[in-house]
Design a protein around this motif. Structure first.
Motif, short mmCIF file in Angstrom:
data_model
loop_
_atom_site.label_atom_id
_atom_site.label_comp_id
_atom_site.label_asym_id
_atom_site.label_seq_id
_atom_site.Cartn_x
_atom_site.Cartn_y
_atom_site.Cartn_z
N GLN A 92 0.83 -1.20 0.00
CA GLN A 92 0.00 0.00 0.00
C GLN A 92 0.87 1.26 0.00
O GLN A 92 0.63 2.20 -0.78
N ASN B 86 1.52 4.20 -2.94
CA ASN B 86 1.28 5.62 -2.66
C ASN B 86 2.52 6.48 -2.80
O ASN B 86 2.50 7.67 -2.49
N LYS C 4 -3.41 1.28 -4.79
CA LYS C 4 -3.56 2.74 -4.67
C LYS C 4 -5.02 3.17 -4.69
O LYS C 4 -5.45 3.98 -3.86
N TYR C 5 -5.79 2.63 -5.63
CA TYR C 5 -7.13 3.17 -5.85
C TYR C 5 -8.26 2.30 -5.32
O TYR C 5 -9.34 2.82 -5.05
N GLY D 3 -6.76 1.04 -1.25
CA GLY D 3 -6.52 2.28 -0.52
C GLY D 3 -7.77 3.10 -0.29
O GLY D 3 -7.75 4.06 0.50
N ASN D 4 -8.87 2.76 -0.96
CA ASN D 4 -10.13 3.49 -0.79
C ASN D 4 -11.27 2.52 -0.49
O ASN D 4 -12.39 2.68 -0.99
N ARG D 5 -10.96 1.52 0.31
CA ARG D 5 -11.94 0.49 0.61
C ARG D 5 -13.21 1.05 1.25
O ARG D 5 -14.31 0.50 1.08
N SER D 6 -13.08 2.16 1.97
CA SER D 6 -14.26 2.74 2.62
C SER D 6 -15.31 3.18 1.60
O SER D 6 -16.51 3.06 1.85
N TYR D 7 -14.86 3.69 0.42
CA TYR D 7 -15.81 4.06 -0.63
C TYR D 7 -16.59 2.83 -1.09
O TYR D 7 -17.80 2.91 -1.34
N ASP E 120 -18.13 8.57 -6.57
CA ASP E 120 -17.06 9.43 -6.04
C ASP E 120 -15.70 8.76 -6.18
O ASP E 120 -14.69 9.43 -6.42
N LEU E 121 -15.65 7.44 -6.03
CA LEU E 121 -14.39 6.73 -6.20
C LEU E 121 -13.90 6.85 -7.63
O LEU E 121 -12.70 7.07 -7.88
N LEU F 75 -12.54 10.37 -8.07
CA LEU F 75 -11.26 10.52 -7.36
C LEU F 75 -10.12 9.94 -8.20
O LEU F 75 -9.08 10.58 -8.39
#
Length: 450
Positions: A259, A263, A324-325, A328-332, A340-341, A344
């Motif tokens: 991760q 980044n 990265k995407y 790294g953006n698992r909450s989305y 939104d993901l 982004l």
């Protein structure tokens, strides 16, 4: 998507098959990451050649259930009697080798490494059978598996029973950039170079991922990103599915390191600081030398083994992108906020793909041939009277195979961001420090040169 490339691999599979059928049994191993096309390659190689092929897929089941399935397949394909009650894979293999004394056939064993979870004695049993039967049989044994670290261990570790038994080991790699261009020409006529770059950025040339974009008509930048960042995307859990089998239950630290690399934290010190000071030297070593997921980069003229200016990068384009995407953006994803993901990731695309473009041109030069070494060059320098440290970097230095000749290149996505005066100053600097004896050709590569 139609079958592309792999001419040399098919030629080798057929060559070994010919030896197995006319002389004595041969064993060929095919390795490579998941989705790289191992099974498709093997099927393509033996398609329509008149040979008989047994295909065993080693699923994570009990040995007796697997053998029962394989026995049914043997009866159907070879039209032979197989005794009832056979529950041992080793007994089945012995039976097949006995058949191999009087007839020739291909025997493909897929996901062979799964026997580690089913019955490890299969490896030593197969060694004994192979040593006993090889010279007197005509079986073309093709073994493949997608857990690279385990397949390497089985066939290249001196302490393993099957070490040295394979006649050849083929490691499949992603499509070359020229093959990606051919695919785009056929599936997306009139494509832009940015579309090609997006395909390379996301897939890295892994055939299954390329196939998904082609078969779903997603071959523009926008369509690719919409497809990846959607509720029904086949990519959302792909990285996790690829790696957890490799790492096992203690995958957390490995995931954290990957991760941070994704980044943009490329040094051991940076990553350890990001992870709260834990030591990761052992993990980096395994990621590099056991799992082959990262590579250690040094400036092109650095001495082998030098620890100065060392940085690590993820080799696989898809995994770098995924960490990265997506990871790294698992909450989305948990919130099902794919819109939104998408925005982004798309907003960051010009910057992210610009870095990947450097890798694209290094790969393109390597595939063109004529070079003995291709890399980057950088040094760290402290600003006078300040704590700040900045890198002095040249994107590509390619040393030609003959003579003291080199290509030094700058890479920018956008032509307007190229500063020729600054580039030539960097070329002069590296020439004085490292390349006084070289005749230097300079180049500028942008999106337009793909």
């Amino acid at each position: 998507m139609k079958f592309y490339n792999r001419e040399k691999e098919i030629e080798e599979l057929k060559r070994v098959q010919g030896l197995a059928f006319t002389r004595n049994s041969r064993m060929l191993v095919v390795t490579g990451r998941r989705r790289i096309g191992k099974t498709s390659l093997i099927k393509q190689a033996f398609k329509d050649d008149g040979s008989v092929t047994l295909y065993f897929f080693v699923g994570r089941k009990s040995e007796s259930v697997l053998v029962s399935e394989f026995v049914g397949h043997v009866r159907e394909v070879l039209s032979v009697f197989v005794p009832e009650g056979m529950i041992s894979f080793s007994n089945l293999m012995q039976y097949l080798f006995e058949l191999g004394k009087t007839r020739s056939f291909n025997l493909v064993i897929d996901e062979f490494q799964e026997f580690y979870n089913i019955n490890e004695t299969v490896f030593s049993d197969l060694q004994n059978l192979w040593d006993s039967y090889r010279q007197d049989t005509r079986v073309n044994l093709v073994i493949c598996g997608s857990v690279f670290s385990l397949m390497q261990k089985i066939f290249t570790d001196h302490s393993e029973p099957l070490f040295g038994r394979a006649d050849n080991i083929l490691q499949l790699r992603p499509f070359k950039v020229e093959v990606l261009k051919q695919i785009m020409e056929e599936y997306a006529p009139g494509y832009s170079n940015d579309d090609l770059l997006a395909l390379y950025t996301i897939t890295g040339g892994v055939p299954k991922y390329v196939e998904l974009f082609c078969d779903n008509d997603r071959l523009t930048v926008e369509k690719m990103y919409r497809f990846v960042f959607s509720e029904m995307s086949p990519f959302l859990d792909e990285g996790r599915n690829l790696l957890i089998t490799e790492f096992g239950k203690n995958y957390g630290t490995y995931f954290s390191i990957l991760q941070e690399l994704a980044n943009g934290y490329y040094t051991q010190g940076e990553i350890e600081a990001r992870l709260g000071g834990i030591a990761i030297g052992g993990h980096l070593n395994k990621l590099e030398n056991v799992y082959h997921l990262i590579t250690r980069e040094r400036p092109i003229f650095a001495k082998p083994g030098s620890k100065k200016n060392v940085r690590y990068i993820i080799i696989d384009n898809f995994l770098s992108f995924w960490f990265k995407y997506i990871e790294g953006n698992r909450s989305y994803i948990e919130l099902q906020n794919f819109d939104d993901l998408y925005h982004l990731a798309q907003a960051d695309y010009p910057t992210y793909s610009g870095r990947v473009l450097e890798k694209y041109f290094r790969q393109k030069l390597a595939e063109a041939g004529g070079f003995k070494e291709i890399g980057s060059w950088w040094e760290m320098k402290s600003m006078s009277g300040k704590q700040k440290i900045e890198a002095f970097e040249i994107d590509i230095i390619a040393l030609r195979a003959r003579g003291n000749e080199a290509l030094v290149a700058e890479v920018k996505r956008n032509v307007n961001n190229y500063n020729h005066k600054l580039f030539m100053e960097k070329v002069e600097h590296v020439k004085q420090k490292e390349m006084a004896k070289y005749s230097i050709e300079t180049k500028f590569f942008s999106l337009e040169d793909m």
